[in-house]
Write an enzyme that holds these catalytic residues in place. Structure first.
Site, PDB file in Angstrom:
ATOM      1  N   ASP A  24      80.051 -11.238  46.014  1.00 29.98           N
ATOM      2  CA  ASP A  24      79.722 -10.605  47.299  1.00 29.98           C
ATOM      3  C   ASP A  24      79.920  -9.083  47.270  1.00 29.98           C
ATOM      4  O   ASP A  24      80.620  -8.517  48.118  1.00 29.98           O
ATOM      5  CB  ASP A  24      80.569 -11.201  48.431  1.00 29.98           C
ATOM      6  CG  ASP A  24      80.488 -12.710  48.489  1.00 29.98           C
ATOM      7  OD1 ASP A  24      79.400 -13.249  48.216  1.00 29.98           O
ATOM      8  OD2 ASP A  24      81.509 -13.358  48.804  1.00 29.98           O
ATOM      9  N   GLU A  30      72.368 -15.391  55.387  1.00 30.12           N
ATOM     10  CA  GLU A  30      73.704 -14.780  55.434  1.00 30.12           C
ATOM     11  C   GLU A  30      73.679 -13.420  54.753  1.00 30.12           C
ATOM     12  O   GLU A  30      72.648 -12.959  54.264  1.00 30.12           O
ATOM     13  CB  GLU A  30      74.720 -15.693  54.737  1.00 30.12           C
ATOM     14  CG  GLU A  30      74.379 -15.972  53.277  1.00 30.12           C
ATOM     15  CD  GLU A  30      75.235 -17.065  52.664  1.00 30.12           C
ATOM     16  OE1 GLU A  30      75.979 -17.739  53.406  1.00 30.12           O
ATOM     17  OE2 GLU A  30      75.154 -17.252  51.431  1.00 30.12           O
TER      18      GLU A  30
END
Length: 549
Positions: A22, A190
């Site tokens: 991420d 997302e």
């Protein structure tokens, strides 16, 4: 931490190998800053800086105080999800989610090395993966992903937007749904980030879930609140169509950055399966070039996929050296690479009690103890605790780990050594203890299969087995682990010249998240436990080596 520079013209991916998922990036002048998810490990959110986008130096952690990071009851794949880093008018902002304690929050700093502020928790901000966008008119917007009002399936989510007042750290006005992904009935839209480029707002997200079907998509609008039109070429990056034999998989969760020379790059996560479709290393950080055509980003032009090699960015090279193989434990504080599981409420290690050694105090909690929220005795006893365990990330498919330990177990409960961990259910422990009045060195494995990679199995007992055990009388011993792909070898000895093989060609696939579930990668470290009993004993480690092969 430095990637392999192949020659004077090319660099090698991943730029952050091992469990660094991420990624989020920003540029301030000629320096780049990047952060990654840290889940249930403390300190939280490692932060790196670079001058060339390839060689990264860790400069600290964003969340390095107990008051900033509550991880009580957090499972290995709980805790801190998907931070975003941004810079505006002299202030750095990191916004992220603590999925186990209070949700989404912001911390700020004038210096990225810290100190960072206490958390500002954002009320009425559901979901995960928050991001901030600073518009030219002075307004600031919060974007995130949340479940739809009437979800029809797991991952039925949407990207939402709302203005935020950063003076009050409060959302203002009404929230609106701005996109639900490029595909109809898409799973898990997302990781949203908004950019304004040539008067247009671009929304980059990921969808398809963070596993094999992960993908990056983009939409644009003349107005920040929409409507957003999807790129007809979506997804702009995915490896799901390349098959499970391809050497890089599940690419997604991206962030864009423009260099001072007006070149564009994207950082994103991906994995390197090996020994079959098994990803012991977890999700790693990759760097790819981006160009713009007809108002849309083209990722990795010419191939459309993440490559292991690219031309070096047109940026001045970093003059930093390579990471040291050995940690001699001769500093006053732990190196940034070391992490504990959950926030330690009491300090179980010391670098000062014995100069030049890392001392681990034996604690009753084991590194395989389950921490869950369903109220069994184990939870009540250990939910707010950390085991006596310090770990670093596995960063190479082939590696060697070696340590020198001084430890005298006083009974069968006391144990210390090296642990390789994916979670409490999936681990190896090369440990020293006692059995029937004799000191022994043994290799213990723990495994429980999950049906899907994101499933976390809390139920039942850990399935442990001793692979091999040898009587070995020594108060000073050397422990070594080597791995060639998924074949792991474990050694012990009283000197480096007399190392003995304890177990050979042990299948390492139990350390992959395909079997273990969750979202992290393998961590390797040092532990000491009294296995449920009180103890005043300790283990001393003179040094610890980690070397990629």
């Amino acid at each position: 931490m430095f990637t392999d520079v192949l020659d004077n013209k090319n660099f090698k991916n991943p730029i952050l190998p091992g469990f660094y998922p991420d990624p989020s990036i920003c540029r301030v002048g000629e320096i780049y800053y990047m952060v990654n998810s840290s889940f249930a490990f403390f300190p939280g959110i490692p932060i790196f800086q670079s001058a060339d986008l390839v060689n990264w130096e860790q400069i600290g952690h964003v969340l390095d105080r107990e008051s900033q990071l509550k991880l009580d009851g957090a499972y290995y794949s709980g805790g801190i999800f998907a931070p975003t880093i941004r810079y505006h008018e002299g202030v750095f902002y990191v916004i992220t989610t603590n999925v186990d304690n209070r949700g989404n929050f912001i911390v700020t700093a004038n210096d990225p090395k810290g100190p960072w502020s206490e958390p500002y928790f954002i009320e009425n901000a559901p979901g995960i993966d928050p991001s901030l966008f600073f518009d030219e008119d002075g307004k600031v917007y919060y974007t995130g992903c949340r479940e739809t009002k009437n979800p029809r399936f797991f991952g039925d989510s949407e990207i939402w937007l709302q203005e935020i007042d950063l003076d009050k750290m409060q959302l203002k006005g009404e929230s609106s749904t701005i996109w639900r992904g490029a595909l109809k009935d898409v799973k898990c839209p997302e990781g949203p980030h908004i950019y304004k480029i040539n008067g247009m707002y671009y929304l980059v997200i990921s969808e398809g879930g963070t596993e094999h079907y992960h993908a990056i998509t983009v939409a644009r609008s003349k107005n920040i609140s929409g409507p957003y039109e999807g790129n007809p070429g979506n997804p702009i990056l995915t490896h799901r169509h390349l098959g499970k034999d391809y050497p890089i998989s599940n690419t997604g969760h991206a962030d864009l950055v423009k260099t001072q020379n007006d070149d564009w790059y994207m950082v994103l996560l991906g994995s390197r399966p090996y020994g079959g479709y098994y990803k012991n290393l977890g999700r790693e950080t990759f760097l790819v070039p981006v160009v713009w055509e007809d108002g849309w980003p083209i990722v990795s032009p010419g191939t459309g996929k993440v490559e292991f090699e690219y031309p070096f960015p047109n940026l001045p090279r970093s003059d930093k050296g390579q990471e040291e193989i050995r940690d001699d434990f001769d500093k006053e504080v732990l190196d940034y690479k070391w992490n504990s599981l959950r926030t330690p409420k009491e300090k179980f290690w010391s670098l000062k009690e014995r100069s030049g050694f890392l001392r681990l105090k034996l604690k009753p909690m084991r590194i395989l103890d389950v921490v869950e929220t369903k109220g069994d005795n184990n939870y009540k006893k250990y939910a707010e605790e950390s085991p006596s365990f310090l770990a670093r990330r596995q960063q190479h498919i082939n590696f060697e780990v070696l340590t020198k330990m001084e430890f005298t177990p006083e009974n069968d409960k006391e144990t210390a050594g090296i642990a390789l961990i994916q979670n409490n259910n999936h681990q190896f422990r090369l440990e020293y203890s006692m059995e029937n009045g004799h000191k022994v060195v043994r290799l213990v494995s723990c495994k429980r299969e999950c049906k899907e990679s994101y499933v976390i199995d809390y139920e039942g007992k850990n399935i442990e087995s001793t692979i091999n055990s040898k009587v070995f009388e020594a108060d000073v011993l050397y422990l070594k682990v080597t791995a060639i792909g998924q074949e792991y070898n474990f050694y012990y000895g009283s000197s480096l010249d007399e190392m003995k093989l304890l177990a050979e060609n042990v299948d390492g696939r139990i350390l992959s998240w395909e079997l273990a579930g969750g979202f992290i990668g393998t961590c390797i470290g040092l532990f000491a436990s009294s296995n449920g009993e009180a103890s005043c004993n300790h283990a001393d480690f003179d040094w610890f080596d980690y070397e990629g092969k």
